[in-house]
Enzyme design. Structure first.
Site, PDB file in Angstrom:
ATOM      1  N   GLU A 115       8.669  63.216  12.399  1.00 50.76           N
ATOM      2  CA  GLU A 115       9.430  64.603  12.423  1.00 50.76           C
ATOM      3  C   GLU A 115      10.642  64.251  13.376  1.00 50.76           C
ATOM      4  O   GLU A 115      10.531  63.829  14.288  1.00 50.76           O
ATOM      5  CB  GLU A 115       8.373  65.727  12.963  1.00 50.76           C
ATOM      6  CG  GLU A 115       9.403  66.916  12.837  1.00 50.76           C
ATOM      7  CD  GLU A 115       8.579  68.259  13.509  1.00 50.76           C
ATOM      8  OE1 GLU A 115       7.729  68.939  12.917  1.00 50.76           O
ATOM      9  OE2 GLU A 115       8.521  68.405  14.937  1.00 50.76           O
TER      10      GLU A 115
ATOM     11  N   TYR B  70      16.153  70.177   9.914  1.00 51.89           N
ATOM     12  CA  TYR B  70      14.975  69.575  10.159  1.00 51.89           C
ATOM     13  C   TYR B  70      14.437  68.746   8.993  1.00 51.89           C
ATOM     14  O   TYR B  70      14.741  68.858   7.758  1.00 51.89           O
ATOM     15  CB  TYR B  70      13.776  70.957  10.028  1.00 51.89           C
ATOM     16  CG  TYR B  70      12.467  70.377  10.135  1.00 51.89           C
ATOM     17  CD1 TYR B  70      11.668  70.631  11.346  1.00 51.89           C
ATOM     18  CD2 TYR B  70      11.683  69.969   8.974  1.00 51.89           C
ATOM     19  CE1 TYR B  70      10.464  70.125  11.325  1.00 51.89           C
ATOM     20  CE2 TYR B  70      10.284  69.556   9.087  1.00 51.89           C
ATOM     21  CZ  TYR B  70       9.815  69.561  10.010  1.00 51.89           C
ATOM     22  OH  TYR B  70       8.374  69.369  10.144  1.00 51.89           O
TER      23      TYR B  70
END
Lengths: 289, 377
Positions: free
Chosen positions: B189, B101
């Site tokens: 993101e 992530y």
């Protein structure tokens, strides 16, 4: 006494030649604020309402020994106006402008903090020390001098509360609108510290709303305070993920809910009012009236 | 404003962040053709502005063109958590060795950009933080220093990213920082950022949020905003320059100031009702703004009554009342309207509204109670 602004305030108005800047300059002067200079690039040498206008903040500070600046500059240029004021050496900057990009404010807030300059706002109504000085767009006529300090993320809600307090004969020391943006120069805890040190502020009203965790952080500090604090949180029924008018009023990823703030404050022993009238009741109670 | 995966990935590709080859399909036939072009296994992904697509059945793998046709047929037209799927992204599905992530966002409390890296990619960051808090590594940036190479090494080491991936990770981190700055993105993101079996790091999914306050200098993104899938009334209100949020109740609300309007919504709930909307007309209640606000609120079929809650500060209540009267004169009002004026010259303002079709109220509470009662009548 009071905090941040008083009879010693010597004020510059950045954006004094604009419609808003000019109107609110007249209101601040009518309230008795000492407006010593205006700044609008390219308009140096003019006068607005008898106030001399300069091209730069540095010139204005040199010529008038100003210590405070208020900004009515459009959003695309407002962050730069704050930086200019900080570099020119004023102690306090109040930025009224709404709609400044977050990225500009990150740079600006980090810079002014390093410089040791106090920034209030942006996207705020400014502040007032009742009977002494108005540096902002608050309606001066509803304020009366007295023992209550008030700090708020919302303008009109501040006026509602002050109106209610004044109508019950409860006056105010200083009322500070810290602004509705996610990135602001002065947060609840900063103003609470100043009120705690002000001998004339006997009770503090803190008006918070959904978004961020300033209220939770303030709750931690309030545990150490001697001055009693009464609070109110708006947005108890606001849905998650929606920006409620203020850029900073948003519940995201389950964080920033009214419930979390109310719980943190109550855990710190702060009475949290459910309505505006209840705020005044609780203030009166805290004052022993 | 939020960008959906395909929009975010277009920006990734433009800035040199590796993304799998793929394109948008609006029909099963298009999905088949794209799968044919790509060759091998493909992922077919619903393009909707909400998370949790996988769990809702909006993301499926297909072994080849025919299967791509079939899963696209299933996904197109389905409803993912309230959003109808009109487009799918068909892209190459590589074999994944590890999912990371990576994001950059704005930390309100620290008043800084923050990088977040985790070796537990593939699930929501809230989920990672709840299940593996030790695997969430953060780094706050100084706006003056910006992002330096040592920052990235520090982040990677703390997150347990193997050293052979540092150069690729550094390039991607620098690019998302660049996107955050150049596109005024308050969130960029990549989740998952996948290490494929050939050793490459690829952005398999992307999410971006653009700061609405910066749209004046993000012209291309501002055009996307126009087409954003908000409630039609929100789109209409935005055109008229109003701060409006559609809610699921039946009392229309108009007020001045965000905090005041939020408090009005809370009072309506306390009075046993539900608000149909949030609408802030801002400072100074000019007649034209009030008219625009009323038109938007009254065009909502859910609205059974309207509460106008105004605090006159600089603006005087008698002026607000005159503005209201002018608007009411020229508009057809089909529901009861409760008006509360407080603050400067409230008495004069209330007098002006006497004997009109408007229902006056003296206090916040009274106004909310009257508006709720009127709606339930």
């Amino acid at each position: 006494m009071s905090i941040l602004v008083d009879g010693n305030t010597r004020l510059i108005v950045q954006g004094i030649t604009g419609r808003e800047g000019q109107f609110h300059t007249s209101q601040m002067m009518a309230y008795g604020t000492n407006v010593v200079a205006g700044v609008t690039p390219g308009k140096g040498g003019q006068e607005v309402l008898g106030v001399p206008v300069f091209d730069t903040v540095r010139e204005a500070v040199r010529a008038t020994d100003a210590n405070t600046s208020i900004i009515f500059v459009p959003a695309p240029f407002a962050a730069e106006a704050v930086l200019e004021a900080a570099e020119a050496g004023v102690d306090l900057i109040v930025c009224i402008t709404e709609g400044i990009p977050v990225q500009d404010m990150i740079e600006t807030v980090q810079y002014v903090r390093r410089q040791g300059v106090r920034l209030i706002g942006p996207n705020c109504p400014g502040l007032i020390s009742a009977g002494q000085a108005l540096v902002g767009i608050l309606p001066g006529r509803i304020f009366t001098p007295g023992p209550v300090g008030l700090v708020s993320r919302s303008g009109t809600l501040t006026y509602e509360v002050v109106n209610e307090l004044s109508s019950r004969g409860i006056g105010q020391s200083t009322c500070v609108g810290i602004g509705g943006d996610p990135i602001i120069g002065t947060r609840f805890v900063d103003v609470l510290r100043m009120f705690e040190a002000d001998p004339d502020t006997e009770v503090v009203v803190m008006i918070g709303e959904i978004g961020g965790s300033d209220e939770e952080e303030a709750a931690e500090y309030i545990k150490e305070m001697r001055t009693p604090v009464v609070s109110f949180i708006s947005g108890r029924t606001a849905p998650p993920g929606k920006r409620m008018g203020h850029a900073g009023a948003i519940i995201s990823g389950g964080r920033g809910t009214a419930q979390s703030k109310v719980e943190a404050l109550e855990a710190a022993g702060v009475p949290v009012a459910a309505t505006i009238t209840e705020i005044a009741d609780k203030v009166a109670e805290a004052l022993g009236r | 404003m939020k960008l959906i995966e395909s929009q975010a990935k277009a920006i990734f590709a433009e800035t040199g962040i590796p993304v799998p080859p793929g394109r948008i399909a609006r029909t099963p036939d298009e999905a088949r053709a794209i799968a044919q072009e790509i060759g091998g296994r493909v992922a077919v992904k619903a393009q909707v502005p909400i998370g949790g697509r996988g769990k809702a059945g909006g993301i499926k793998l297909a072994a080849g063109p025919d299967e791509a046709y079939e899963v696209a047929r299933q996904i197109l037209g389905m409803d993912v958590r309230g959003y109808p799927v009109e487009r799918v992204l068909v892209e190459q599905a590589g074999s994944i060795e590890q999912e990371y992530y990576l994001s950059i966002t704005v930390d309100r409390d620290r008043q800084a950009h923050v990088f977040i890296l985790s070796s537990a990619g593939g699930m929501d960051i809230e989920e990672i933080a709840a299940q593996h808090p030790e695997k969430v590594v953060k780094l706050w940036l100084d706006a003056g220093l910006g992002l330096r190479d040592f920052h990235i090494r520090d982040l990677a080491v703390r997150a347990g990213v193997p050293a052979e991936l540092f150069p690729q990770l550094a390039a991607i981190a620098r690019r998302i920082y660049e996107i955050a700055r150049s596109r005024d993105a308050s969130l960029v993101e990549i989740n998952p950022l996948a290490r494929l079996s050939d050793g490459r790091l690829v952005a398999l999914d992307g999410k971006m949020e653009i700061d609405d306050n910066a749209l004046f200098r993000q012209k291309a993104l501002a055009e996307l905003k126009e087409a954003e899938g908000d409630h039609p009334l929100e789109v209409e209100a935005r055109k008229r320059g109003l701060q409006y949020v559609k809610l699921d109740g039946y009392v229309g609300v108009i007020g001045n100031g965000a905090g005041l309007v939020m408090t009005t919504l809370d009072m309506i709930q306390r009075s046993g009702g539900k608000a149909a909307n949030f609408l802030d007309i801002g400072g100074g209640a000019r007649a034209e703004v009030v008219r625009n606000a009323l038109e938007v609120v009254l065009s909502d079929p859910d609205v059974k009554s309207v509460l106008i809650n105004v605090f006159g500060g600089i603006t005087r209540c008698d002026e607000v009342a005159r503005g209201l009267l002018a608007v009411m004169d020229s508009m057809d009002i089909r529901v009861p309207v409760v008006v509360r004026l407080a603050g400067t010259r409230e008495e004069e303002g209330r007098k002006l509204l006497e004997g009109t079709a408007l229902t006056p109220a003296a206090t916040f509470q009274e106004a909310a109670q009257k508006a709720v009662a009127a709606a339930q009548r």
